[in-house]
Design a protein around this motif. Sequence first.
Motif, mmCIF file in Angstrom:
data_model
loop_
_atom_site.group_PDB
_atom_site.id
_atom_site.type_symbol
_atom_site.label_atom_id
_atom_site.label_comp_id
_atom_site.label_asym_id
_atom_site.label_seq_id
_atom_site.Cartn_x
_atom_site.Cartn_y
_atom_site.Cartn_z
ATOM 1 N N ASN A 202 74.044 24.753 5.625
ATOM 2 C CA ASN A 202 73.454 23.906 6.859
ATOM 3 C C ASN A 202 72.217 24.376 6.966
ATOM 4 O O ASN A 202 71.894 25.701 7.557
ATOM 5 N N LEU B 24 70.151 24.188 9.128
ATOM 6 C CA LEU B 24 69.912 24.510 10.681
ATOM 7 C C LEU B 24 70.147 25.654 10.881
ATOM 8 O O LEU B 24 69.401 26.573 11.408
ATOM 9 N N SER C 298 65.588 18.245 10.571
ATOM 10 C CA SER C 298 65.953 18.248 8.923
ATOM 11 C C SER C 298 67.205 17.610 8.680
ATOM 12 O O SER C 298 67.355 16.733 7.591
ATOM 13 N N ILE C 299 68.166 17.643 9.361
ATOM 14 C CA ILE C 299 69.421 17.362 9.199
ATOM 15 C C ILE C 299 69.766 15.732 9.723
ATOM 16 O O ILE C 299 70.148 15.082 9.076
ATOM 17 N N GLU C 300 69.213 15.313 10.962
ATOM 18 C CA GLU C 300 69.339 13.909 11.291
ATOM 19 C C GLU C 300 68.378 13.001 10.865
ATOM 20 O O GLU C 300 68.669 11.824 10.846
ATOM 21 N N GLY D 104 65.358 22.384 12.425
ATOM 22 C CA GLY D 104 66.369 22.391 11.642
ATOM 23 C C GLY D 104 67.156 21.028 11.818
ATOM 24 O O GLY D 104 67.687 20.545 11.259
#
Length: 343
Positions: A205, A207, A267-269, A264
């Motif tokens: 992950n 994040l 970067s994920i969403e 973070g």
Amino acid sequence: METGLIPPNLHYNRPREGLKALEDGRLKVVTELTPWNGGYVGINSFGFGGANCHIILKSYTKNKINNAAPTDDLPRLVTVSGRTEESIKVFLDDIEKHPVDTEYIRLLHDIYSDDIQGHLYRGFTIVGSKTSERSIRETENYLGAARPIWFVFSGMGSQWPGMGADLMKFPVFAEAIKKCDAILRPRGVDIINILTNKDKTIFDNILHSFVGIAAVQIGLVDLITSIGIVPDNIIGHSVGELGCAYADGCFTAEQMILSAYSRGLASIETKVIYGSMAAVGLGYDDVKDMCPSDIEVACHNSADSSTISGPADSMKEFVAELQVYFCLFFFLINLYFKLLFIN
């Protein structure tokens, strides 16, 4: 004072004539091992060159608890200085062969915290570490020039499973992580677990990578500055730039950890295309006009190095073109010099 015994003087038979205090017994020369319960004592030193020194000492009555053995398993850094390299070796050898005495080490810290004039050599050893059987030490000649202290903050890729587990043994570092945890836990992030978990998948992950690196940098800055080490210069890359902002006071710890968290989270969403990056041996000014419209210069590394980024397929095609370009360039250079040599 250490043993409770006064050592005897050697080869004393009778007092010199005229020394009334010795003749009538008011003073006594110790000729046998004599018990002493402590208190005040006067010491006089008379040099042949006329250097006469006098001092009054008082014995220290505190009893060491458990011989001042450490209550933790942390290693201890011991620094010393001396006039010769051999003096450093003798001192460090003596320190290493005895069990760790925390009061003795603190005394050495206090003695050598100041620059001692005429001490041309310096050295250190690390004792008390249960992780290594071999002592870690170094000795070098000190030329009097103070070297600058740099804080270097790494970017993404410097994380590894359990990277904060041992550092949590330091109270200052642990307190910094607790502050980060109080900020992140309401957002569903367990920073203590991220830093101490040995599971290799913990950083799958992204994040976790961002907040993990940021939290460690906050803790290290707090730990190092707490012992009086202040940087002359700081430098950071990528997420390490946040560490720079914290080290020079631009960011608070809360602002830094939230910046890392937000980066973070983004970067994920964020829905991004499948892309790639490549380092090329050209400066920004040389490569910027060569890049296709969907490829950008992501990093200006140096005058002759850049990092480009874009969609994976476009990157693959453009990098292949650059390889042909470089091959042709070096071929022409080689041909030029051959012709020059022939002429």
